[in-house]
Design a protein around this motif. Sequence first.
Motif, PDB file in Angstrom:
ATOM      1  N   ASP A   1      -3.445  74.525  29.687  1.00  0.00           N
ATOM      2  CA  ASP A   1      -3.151  74.777  31.093  1.00  0.00           C
ATOM      3  C   ASP A   1      -2.177  73.739  31.655  1.00  0.00           C
ATOM      4  O   ASP A   1      -1.381  74.052  32.548  1.00  0.00           O
ATOM      5  N   ALA A   2      -2.253  72.516  31.123  1.00  0.00           N
ATOM      6  CA  ALA A   2      -1.364  71.450  31.587  1.00  0.00           C
ATOM      7  C   ALA A   2       0.017  71.523  30.940  1.00  0.00           C
ATOM      8  O   ALA A   2       0.926  70.780  31.330  1.00  0.00           O
ATOM      9  N   GLY A   3       0.154  72.408  29.951  1.00  0.00           N
ATOM     10  CA  GLY A   3       1.451  72.581  29.313  1.00  0.00           C
ATOM     11  C   GLY A   3       1.808  71.534  28.285  1.00  0.00           C
ATOM     12  O   GLY A   3       2.986  71.340  27.969  1.00  0.00           O
ATOM     13  N   THR A   4       0.799  70.873  27.706  1.00  0.00           N
ATOM     14  CA  THR A   4       1.083  69.816  26.731  1.00  0.00           C
ATOM     15  C   THR A   4       0.907  70.269  25.285  1.00  0.00           C
ATOM     16  O   THR A   4       1.331  69.565  24.366  1.00  0.00           O
ATOM     17  N   VAL A   5       0.253  71.422  25.061  1.00  0.00           N
ATOM     18  CA  VAL A   5       0.028  71.898  23.701  1.00  0.00           C
ATOM     19  C   VAL A   5       0.338  73.388  23.604  1.00  0.00           C
ATOM     20  O   VAL A   5       0.480  74.087  24.621  1.00  0.00           O
ATOM     21  N   ARG A   6       0.424  73.881  22.367  1.00  0.00           N
ATOM     22  CA  ARG A   6       0.611  75.301  22.101  1.00  0.00           C
ATOM     23  C   ARG A   6      -0.397  75.725  21.041  1.00  0.00           C
ATOM     24  O   ARG A   6      -0.539  75.045  20.018  1.00  0.00           O
ATOM     25  N   VAL A   7      -1.099  76.829  21.276  1.00  0.00           N
ATOM     26  CA  VAL A   7      -2.110  77.320  20.345  1.00  0.00           C
ATOM     27  C   VAL A   7      -1.497  78.381  19.443  1.00  0.00           C
ATOM     28  O   VAL A   7      -0.893  79.338  19.928  1.00  0.00           O
TER      29      VAL A   7
ATOM     30  N   ILE B   1      -0.951  65.075  21.515  1.00  0.00           N
ATOM     31  CA  ILE B   1      -0.070  65.103  22.687  1.00  0.00           C
ATOM     32  C   ILE B   1       1.010  64.032  22.567  1.00  0.00           C
ATOM     33  O   ILE B   1       2.163  64.237  22.960  1.00  0.00           O
ATOM     34  N   GLY B   2       0.639  62.891  21.990  1.00  0.00           N
ATOM     35  CA  GLY B   2       1.603  61.809  21.792  1.00  0.00           C
ATOM     36  C   GLY B   2       2.497  62.003  20.582  1.00  0.00           C
ATOM     37  O   GLY B   2       3.314  61.136  20.269  1.00  0.00           O
ATOM     38  N   LYS B   3       2.338  63.122  19.871  1.00  0.00           N
ATOM     39  CA  LYS B   3       3.151  63.494  18.716  1.00  0.00           C
ATOM     40  C   LYS B   3       2.972  62.545  17.526  1.00  0.00           C
ATOM     41  O   LYS B   3       3.846  62.416  16.679  1.00  0.00           O
ATOM     42  N   HIS B   4       1.804  61.896  17.474  1.00  0.00           N
ATOM     43  CA  HIS B   4       1.508  61.045  16.322  1.00  0.00           C
ATOM     44  C   HIS B   4       0.979  61.895  15.162  1.00  0.00           C
ATOM     45  O   HIS B   4       0.988  61.456  14.012  1.00  0.00           O
ATOM     46  N   ILE B   5       0.470  63.078  15.485  1.00  0.00           N
ATOM     47  CA  ILE B   5       0.070  64.057  14.483  1.00  0.00           C
ATOM     48  C   ILE B   5       0.727  65.387  14.847  1.00  0.00           C
ATOM     49  O   ILE B   5       1.170  65.573  15.986  1.00  0.00           O
ATOM     50  N   GLN B   6       0.786  66.304  13.882  1.00  0.00           N
ATOM     51  CA  GLN B   6       1.545  67.539  14.114  1.00  0.00           C
ATOM     52  C   GLN B   6       0.668  68.747  14.426  1.00  0.00           C
ATOM     53  O   GLN B   6       1.032  69.587  15.256  1.00  0.00           O
TER      54      GLN B   6
END
Length: 328
Positions: free
Chosen positions: A219-225, A200-205
Amino acid sequence: MSFWAKRTILATAFAAAAMLDGAKPALADDYPDRPLQLVVPFPPGGASDVVARIIGGEFEARLGKPVIVMNRPGGGTTIAGKEVARAAPDGYTLFFSSNSTFTLPAAVKESVPYDAAKDFEPLGQVGKITLVLVTYKDNPIKDLAALVAEAKANPDKLSLASFGAATVSHFAGELFKSSAGIKMVHLPYKGSAPAMNDLIGKHIQYHVDTVIAVKPQLDAGTVRVLAAFSAKRTPFLPDVPTLAELGYSGIDFSSWGAVVTPKGLPPAVRDKLIATLEDTINNPSVVERFSKVGFEPGFARYNDWASAVNKETAEMKQIAQTAGIKED
């Protein structure tokens, strides 16, 4: 023989008999008489921890004694495995884990501090969790095809995290890379929660994790599967395609969970625990709670735990050799 010599012999015999009587296995009616501990080989907040706490709460209600969930992360789950394998087989130490502990370490490690086939007493398999490939929400690489193209154009530029070396997350990721013919840097974490935080912090891709851990963030809109590792689409993420649908056939990887104890339980205690676990997993309210977090419940007893573990370990060794999975 003198009177005192006879008396000494009789006293010794009675003492020995008392010791043997005290060593008899506990009866189910006497168990438990103190709190139990349920060991989990991951930090709090991850998929295994969520499921274990539901099981622990149900055991507490059914057995009438506190069940304390003990998180023991590290060593690709082998630290907890070693601890449980060496614990007293008295029914007061339970262990909830998965193939990440029972079959995968022996497939890649030169030595494991326990023998999963011999050192554990299975109470039963309790279900499975679908694994998915996930990235952060605003990653400019939008889909799996674009990811593969980028990885082929720039080997080892992109990172792919797992929630532990030699865990099912690691195996799934390496199998995907091998199937796609790409190279990405593997970043092992000590559990799902810290890996997800860094994603989420964009330290990994990219990261391979479970539906349980990913769905709240989705659901929180922070990631994409991007894709699921199951043979069929998971009912918890019906819009997410499987890797097979996207052209990578033969990938069907899930994290199955089982509850075990140290080997050598008294039969009455073992039977009571198995019955308690079966009642727990088959309880409609528990099924509903599992479904809400993405766990697919399904109780199954093991007719031959050792054979099942040895068979899957051999299969995992073959995958490790093909995919180049090595001990970190």
